[in-house]
Scaffold this motif. Structure first.
Motif, short mmCIF file in Angstrom:
data_model
loop_
_atom_site.label_atom_id
_atom_site.label_comp_id
_atom_site.label_asym_id
_atom_site.label_seq_id
_atom_site.Cartn_x
_atom_site.Cartn_y
_atom_site.Cartn_z
N ILE A 127 0.90 -1.43 0.08
CA ILE A 127 -0.37 -0.28 0.38
C ILE A 127 0.70 1.23 0.46
N VAL A 128 0.54 1.81 -0.93
CA VAL A 128 1.10 3.09 -1.25
C VAL A 128 0.57 3.89 -0.49
N GLU A 129 1.38 5.34 0.56
CA GLU A 129 1.02 7.44 0.46
C GLU A 129 0.75 7.63 -0.43
N LEU A 130 -0.44 8.13 -0.68
CA LEU A 130 -0.56 9.63 -2.06
C LEU A 130 -0.83 10.75 -1.76
N ASP A 131 -0.11 11.17 -2.16
CA ASP A 131 -0.20 13.34 -2.38
C ASP A 131 -1.65 13.53 -2.51
N LYS A 132 -2.02 14.62 -1.41
CA LYS A 132 -3.82 14.30 -1.43
C LYS A 132 -3.76 14.99 -2.63
N SER A 133 -3.09 15.89 -3.37
CA SER A 133 -3.63 16.52 -4.68
C SER A 133 -4.20 14.56 -5.93
N GLN A 134 -3.35 13.72 -5.80
CA GLN A 134 -3.51 12.70 -5.77
C GLN A 134 -4.85 11.83 -5.52
N ALA A 135 -5.61 12.18 -4.61
CA ALA A 135 -6.58 11.25 -3.52
C ALA A 135 -7.26 10.52 -4.93
N GLY A 136 -8.24 9.44 -4.86
CA GLY A 136 -9.43 9.06 -5.00
C GLY A 136 -10.22 9.53 -5.77
#
Ligand code: 1PR
Length: 596
Positions: A460-469
């Motif tokens: 599981i990889v943490e995304l930058d907020k700008s890349q949220a699902g």
């Protein structure tokens, strides 16, 4: 036109088409060495070693070339250029393919020292890309090359510079904390660890310097032979002439230089251009480009209903030639519909490579359909190795494997890490070396709300907020796909990357279906997750739209190269603008010359 031919020692193990093309581009004709007798008769030998050290030495013995070569090289007075492995075989031995650490394979032994492997715990191995040179001698071989011009390397083994052999060093290069011989020169013996035939105009200039020198030497040797029949006075006069000719720019005219023992060079970050190639609806091979892998025109582009035709952005060879001239560090051709048919009979794609390699002297990768398959018409089965061999012969330097690498990685993981020796990755890597095998990963995000929500087997990889699902998820795992994103598989990109490294891959081309064609920048979280999990180089791909996206990915991750397609095809940004921006941001960037 020179009065002699260049004798090429090609034992058929890989792509020497580019070496041939580079010699021809410099205006020389080639004669292949097929029998041991030709070695003694040769005026000049070029030996572009390919494959592994052990297999190269074995072939030299089997073909009866070993002893004649040793004789040819014995006094360093007969012109010889060894390229990459061809240079390494000049040393006494190598660690390559020696399962027992005490046992080293014997080389030609004309330069003292043993070839070693780079330490994977300290640097990415292979050493792939453009690096600089520290000049130890002034040499006519480098007379057309400016000191700051970079050259292209691809190797896992190197010859260290030490007390016994330092007088052979023409140039040295550093990688991590390791200094190694990037070229050697003694008398008429020259070797390059880098690839002149893949170093753009700079490399063509290295060959030009070496071969021009040769021309003068042949005149000298011819005169020397004549003098033996003449009186001593005449010999004296001609000897004076010879010395003068030598001083006017022959191989012997080298001068040692003082080097700063602390001087270092830098591996530059590569800018790679990808050409996604397929047939359009009229059957012509075109470069296309998708949005999230969909390459059909859409309504925005004037198609009123349904899906339009395949986007046509130009002809593959013409576009690739433009990118070469404009400073691309590497070019990849991806046959994106190869899953539909086998590639052995794929003449148009093979012709693309054959044509491209005539005038493009930077590394060429080809991908799409590298797997074993059975021709339904003839029932004949081709192995992945045979398919790859066909592409190497056509001019490819590396093959990239997509779908088949997913199957190989799944089997590897499911069998608790068993190496069968039979996968496409293993077989091609064994024969052509790890550096010739690139794995193209086509993952897409599977968003999860928390680390616990995901299946434990996927990273599981943490995304930058700008890349949220779509539901604000800030985590995801990257699901691998096959057949150009059409089919998803139960393995994540990080697990796949680790598996293919163990199977023998030399590099990873890391795409991201979510970012492809979006011009919003590379997927930094994905690039970090994969490049931190492996020691082989990673090429970031998908999503570039502006120069700042390149500096971003190089600053925030340890990827060694960044690949873009659409922004260059649509001429939105010039390659040089990207490189200038990288230089201004302090990112090591290749310096090259563009005029022959
Ligand atoms: O599975 O071994 O036969 O290989 C198929 C190859 O074709 C794989 O490398 C796969 O990535 C590629 N491929 C298949 N379908 C597509 C498609 O677009 N429909 N292209 C495709 C993938 C990805 C990149 C692209 C970057 C940069 N293209 O090469 O060029 O995303 O694009 P951008 O800068 O415009 O964002 P196999």
């Amino acid at each position: 036109m020179p009065s002699f031919k260049v004798s090429l020692l090609d034992y058929g193990a890989g792509n020497v088409r580019s070496v041939r093309n580079a010699i021809i581009t410099n205006g020389y004709e080639i004669e292949d060495i097929t029998s041991p007798e030709q070695i003694d008769q040769a005026k000049v030998i070029i030996f572009p070693g390919v494959g592994s050290y052990g297999s190269a030495m074995k072939v030299l013995h089997e073909k009866g070339f070993y002893e004649p070569l040793k004789k040819y090289l014995a006094n360093y007075d007969r012109p010889f250029l060894g390229i990459c492995l061809g240079m390494q075989t000049l040393f006494e031995s190598s660690d390559e393919y020696s399962p027992d650490a005490d046992h080293a394979i014997a080389g030609l032994g004309v330069i003292p020292g043993k070839v070693r492997k780079f330490d994977e715990t300290k640097v990415a191995v292979p050493h792939i890309g453009w690096n600089g040179r520290i000049h130890h001698q002034e040499s006519p071989v480098l007379k057309y090359v400016a000191p700051e011009e970079d050259v292209y390397f691809v190797h896992s083994y190197f010859a260290p510079v030490n007390k016994e052999n330092e007088d052979f060093a023409l140039t040295s290069t550093t990688y991590g904390s390791q200094r190694f011989m990037s070229s050697v020169h003694k008398g008429c013996l020259v070797g390059c660890q880098f690839h002149p035939e893949k170093s753009g105009v700079t490399g063509l200039h290295v060959l030009k310097g070496f071969l021009e020198v040769r021309f003068v030497l042949i005149i000298i040797s011819t005169f020397s032979l004549l003098f033996k029949q003449m009186s001593s006075i005449l010999t004296y006069i001609f000897t004076l002439y010879v010395i003068q000719a030598v001083e006017n720019g022959t191989l012997n005219n080298t001068k040692p230089l003082t080097i700063d023992p602390k001087a270092t060079t830098q591996l530059t970050k590569r800018v790679v251009i990808a050409l996604d190639v397929r047939s359009n609806d009229h059957g012509d091979l075109v470069v296309t480009k998708g949005d999230q892998y969909d390459v059909r025109e859409n309504e925005k582009e004037g198609v009123v209903e349904g899906r339009g035709g395949v986007r046509n952005l130009g002809k593959p060879v013409a576009l690739a030639s433009r990118y070469y001239t404009e400073g691309a560090d590497e070019i990849s051709f991806l046959n994106i519909t190869s899953f539909r048919q086998g590639v052995i009979e794929d003449m148009p794609m093979l012709q693309v490579l054959e044509e491209a390699s005539k005038s493009i002297f930077v590394p060429l990768t080809v991908g799409g359909g590298i797997r074993s398959y059975t021709d339904p018409q003839t029932d004949q089965t081709w192995s992945a190795l045979q398919v790859a061999a066909r592409y190497f012969r056509a001019g490819a330097d590396k093959v990239s494997i997509g779908s088949d690498s997913v199957t190989a990685a799944e089997n590897y993981v499911n069998s608790n890490g068993t190496l069968t020796g039979e996968t496409s990755i293993e077989t091609i890597s064994h024969v052509y070396g790890a550096q010739a095998v690139v794995i193209s990963i086509d993952p897409k995000r599977v968003y999860v709300a928390s680390k616990d929500e995901g299946d434990k087997k996927h990273v599981i990889v943490e995304l930058d907020k700008s890349q949220a699902g779509p539901n604000g998820e800030t985590m995801c795992w990257y699901q691998c796909t096959v057949k150009g994103g059409r089919e998803a598989r139960d393995i994540c990109a990080v697990t796949l990357a680790k598996a293919v490294e163990k199977l023998g891959a030399g590099e990873i081309m890391l795409n991201c279906i979510d970012m492809d064609g979006q011009c919003q920048g590379f997927d930094i979280a994905l690039m970090n997750a994969v490049s931190n999990a492996v020691t082989i180089p990673v090429i970031a791909s998908s999503g570039a739209g502006k120069p700042i996206h390149f500096s971003d990915v190089f600053r925030k991750t340890s990827v060694q190269a960044a690949l873009a397609a659409g922004m260059f095809h649509r001429k939105e940004v010039e390659i040089e603008a990207v490189k200038e921006h990288m230089r201004q941001e302090g990112i090591p960037t290749r310096t090259s010359t563009k005029t022959l």
